[in-house]
Design a protein around this motif. Sequence first.
Motif, PDB file in Angstrom:
ATOM      1  N   GLY A  75       0.764  -1.239   0.000  1.00 28.84           N
ATOM      2  CA  GLY A  75       0.000   0.000   0.000  1.00 28.84           C
ATOM      3  C   GLY A  75       0.797   1.293   0.000  1.00 28.84           C
ATOM      4  O   GLY A  75       0.234   2.358   0.248  1.00 28.84           O
ATOM      5  N   SER A  76       2.096   1.248  -0.326  1.00 28.98           N
ATOM      6  CA  SER A  76       2.869   2.490  -0.172  1.00 28.98           C
ATOM      7  C   SER A  76       2.627   3.508  -1.281  1.00 28.98           C
ATOM      8  O   SER A  76       2.551   4.702  -1.020  1.00 28.98           O
ATOM      9  CB  SER A  76       4.366   2.190  -0.032  1.00 28.98           C
ATOM     10  OG  SER A  76       4.909   1.685  -1.221  1.00 28.98           O
ATOM     11  N   ASN A  77       2.492   3.043  -2.530  1.00 31.58           N
ATOM     12  CA  ASN A  77       2.245   4.056  -3.576  1.00 31.58           C
ATOM     13  C   ASN A  77       0.860   4.642  -3.416  1.00 31.58           C
ATOM     14  O   ASN A  77       0.651   5.848  -3.628  1.00 31.58           O
ATOM     15  CB  ASN A  77       2.533   3.494  -4.976  1.00 31.58           C
ATOM     16  CG  ASN A  77       1.359   2.793  -5.624  1.00 31.58           C
ATOM     17  OD1 ASN A  77       0.531   3.434  -6.261  1.00 31.58           O
ATOM     18  ND2 ASN A  77       1.254   1.481  -5.452  1.00 31.58           N
ATOM     19  N   ALA A  78      -0.098   3.811  -2.996  1.00 31.31           N
ATOM     20  CA  ALA A  78      -1.450   4.327  -2.750  1.00 31.31           C
ATOM     21  C   ALA A  78      -1.449   5.286  -1.557  1.00 31.31           C
ATOM     22  O   ALA A  78      -2.065   6.355  -1.607  1.00 31.31           O
ATOM     23  CB  ALA A  78      -2.416   3.168  -2.495  1.00 31.31           C
ATOM     24  N   ALA A  79      -0.722   4.935  -0.505  1.00 33.05           N
ATOM     25  CA  ALA A  79      -0.661   5.823   0.665  1.00 33.05           C
ATOM     26  C   ALA A  79      -0.093   7.178   0.266  1.00 33.05           C
ATOM     27  O   ALA A  79      -0.584   8.229   0.701  1.00 33.05           O
ATOM     28  CB  ALA A  79       0.185   5.195   1.767  1.00 33.05           C
TER      29      ALA A  79
END
Length: 393
Positions: free
Chosen positions: A237-241
């Motif tokens: 979930g890092s790019n979405a975060a």
Amino acid sequence: MSYFVDENGYYGQFGGAYIPEMLYPNVEELRQNYLKIMQEDSFKKEFDELLKEYVGRPTPLYFAKRLSEKYNTKIYLKREDLCHTGAHKVNNTIGQILMAKKLGKNRIIAETGAGQHGVATATVCALMGIECVVYMGEIDIARQAPNVARMKMLGATVVPALSGSRTLKDATNEAIRDWINNPVDTHYIIGSVVGPHPYPDMVAKFQSVISEEIKWQLKEKEGKENPDYVVACVGGGSNAAGAFYHYLDEKEVGLIAVEAAGLGVDSGESAATSVLGNEGVIHGSKTLLMQTKDGQIIEPYSISAGLDYPGVGPLHAHLCESKRAEFISITDDEAMQAGLELCELEGIIPAIESSHALAVFKQKEFKKDDVVVLNLSGRGDKDLNTYIKYFKL
Ligand SMILES: *Cc1c(COP(=O)(O)O)cnc(C)c1O
């Protein structure tokens, strides 16, 4: 309700730091210092400078004209694929290597599944002249040979994890064991918004440069900072975060998180955690994960190595549970077709992870005047062999 982490490291009911006692001093040192260090002028200056001069930021916010015409809506692509090393992951590893230096650490460890995070970590270690050890499952080493070669060229030591299923979770166990044994000189760089507090918050903050840029770039192009939707794929979930971060409290901005359904959500070969997962503890945080009745982790499957993760970070578990974000699942086939379509319509070969996000336009209809920002997390060079096999090129 807040979507940001609370002082105990929770997002709603998710998050926290569920770690063995022997890891406590390491995590606690980081927890006590990370916010203070990130606010220091010298840290901010060096981080911003490296993002600009080394990573190549700001990345363009590109209006995709032909894609927009096809789907009768306004589509902007946030071009994280143009970052040095070909994806957003380097935003985080740059931040964490600077954090490690500030904490006086001279050795870096990381775990990697497909090898992308390992490469991003080896890259910044070479940049800083710091020793780098990457743990990787023996099976993954065999199937991700080009990334293993990259890490070696960048000077990292790649250590095979020989236990269990010899994949990502076993590599993670080895990295944790190493950290317990080397608490003083070593920093553990985690590659997504997962792991014990403060990692999910720290990684989200490093990646939040993505939505910080989207705001001013959209203001220039559309006369307003807020789009109607932000779309991003979710592995950990890092790019979405990063793409959601500055919009979390802006209720009029719809957030769409795209997960990998693999061969189909009900096929037994999937990575759609929001549908198949339930509450449990993985990698030190309470979140949604795919598990058996006995709490054993179920091996996920996706054609995309970066989305092949059995959980999601606690922020995303909270966004899902609270319905702040809409979660959709995209199969291998749908993603591959959407990836090819971007090649043909815009001349951009996307990473297969990003292709999952692109498939949103087949599943959901947007209005003509909607402004949709899609985070193109990475480029497709690394996936060429998968594209070749799939399309018989
Ligand atoms: C690793 C990776 C992802 C998935 O990781 P997140 O932490 O969910 O962003 C997505 N896209 C690309 C290109 C990746 O390399």
